[in-house]
Design a protein around this motif. Structure first.
Motif, PDB file in Angstrom:
ATOM      1  N   ARG A  16      -8.007  39.712  -0.001  1.00 54.01           N
ATOM      2  CA  ARG A  16      -7.334  40.583   0.951  1.00 54.01           C
ATOM      3  C   ARG A  16      -5.920  40.094   1.182  1.00 54.01           C
ATOM      4  O   ARG A  16      -5.602  38.920   1.004  1.00 54.01           O
ATOM      5  N   TYR A  17      -5.083  41.047   1.575  1.00 56.80           N
ATOM      6  CA  TYR A  17      -3.754  40.759   2.088  1.00 56.80           C
ATOM      7  C   TYR A  17      -3.889  40.875   3.594  1.00 56.80           C
ATOM      8  O   TYR A  17      -4.427  41.872   4.100  1.00 56.80           O
ATOM      9  N   LEU A  18      -3.433  39.881   4.316  1.00 56.25           N
ATOM     10  CA  LEU A  18      -3.598  39.816   5.764  1.00 56.25           C
ATOM     11  C   LEU A  18      -2.243  39.756   6.449  1.00 56.25           C
ATOM     12  O   LEU A  18      -1.404  38.933   6.106  1.00 56.25           O
ATOM     13  N   LEU A  19      -2.056  40.649   7.411  1.00 55.54           N
ATOM     14  CA  LEU A  19      -0.851  40.664   8.237  1.00 55.54           C
ATOM     15  C   LEU A  19      -1.301  40.488   9.680  1.00 55.54           C
ATOM     16  O   LEU A  19      -2.207  41.198  10.133  1.00 55.54           O
ATOM     17  N   ILE A  20      -0.709  39.531  10.381  1.00 54.06           N
ATOM     18  CA  ILE A  20      -1.003  39.332  11.801  1.00 54.06           C
ATOM     19  C   ILE A  20       0.278  39.581  12.579  1.00 54.06           C
ATOM     20  O   ILE A  20       1.302  38.968  12.302  1.00 54.06           O
ATOM     21  N   ARG A  21       0.196  40.515  13.508  1.00 59.76           N
ATOM     22  CA  ARG A  21       1.364  40.862  14.328  1.00 59.76           C
ATOM     23  C   ARG A  21       0.892  41.047  15.771  1.00 59.76           C
ATOM     24  O   ARG A  21      -0.044  41.796  16.037  1.00 59.76           O
ATOM     25  N   ASP A  22       1.540  40.363  16.675  1.00 59.69           N
ATOM     26  CA  ASP A  22       1.219  40.468  18.103  1.00 59.69           C
ATOM     27  C   ASP A  22      -0.266  40.251  18.382  1.00 59.69           C
ATOM     28  O   ASP A  22      -0.871  40.915  19.219  1.00 59.69           O
ATOM     29  N   GLY A  23      -0.872  39.323  17.631  1.00 64.38           N
ATOM     30  CA  GLY A  23      -2.281  38.992  17.838  1.00 64.38           C
ATOM     31  C   GLY A  23      -3.260  39.959  17.211  1.00 64.38           C
ATOM     32  O   GLY A  23      -4.472  39.814  17.390  1.00 64.38           O
TER      33      GLY A  23
END
Length: 96
Positions: A16-23
């Motif tokens: 997977r490609y994972l993006l974490i933004r603002d929790g």
């Protein structure tokens, strides 16, 4: 807003490609069919990140990796398939 950091995680034939933004986490999952073929399975973007470009950023990470690593993409995911149609310049990266 700071630039997103997208992490690629692979475990066996899944990843997977994972993006974490603002929790909040958004992801684009894939299956590795062969060294030259990756199946984009699913893109999941939580409500809090909808409309922010999170999904497009994940798609762009997939495209960049396909170009750099020399694999083709099978777009089973409806979102990836829709983005593929919006980006004819990446047509060479898609199988079929």
């Amino acid at each position: 807003m700071s630039e997103d950091s997208i992490k690629k995680e692979v475990s066996g034939s899944k990843g997977r490609y994972l993006l974490i933004r603002d929790g909040h986490e958004a992801e684009l999952t894939f299956s590795i069919a062969s060294p030259t073929l990756v199946i984009a399975d699913h893109t999941g973007v939580p409500e809090e990140l909808r409309g922010t470009g999170a999904g497009r950023a994940l798609f762009e990470a997939l495209i960049a990796n396909a170009r750099a690593d020399g694999f083709k993409i099978v777009p089973l995911c409806p979102f990836v398939n829709a983005e593929r149609r919006k980006h004819p310049g990446a047509a060479d990266l898609f199988a079929g």
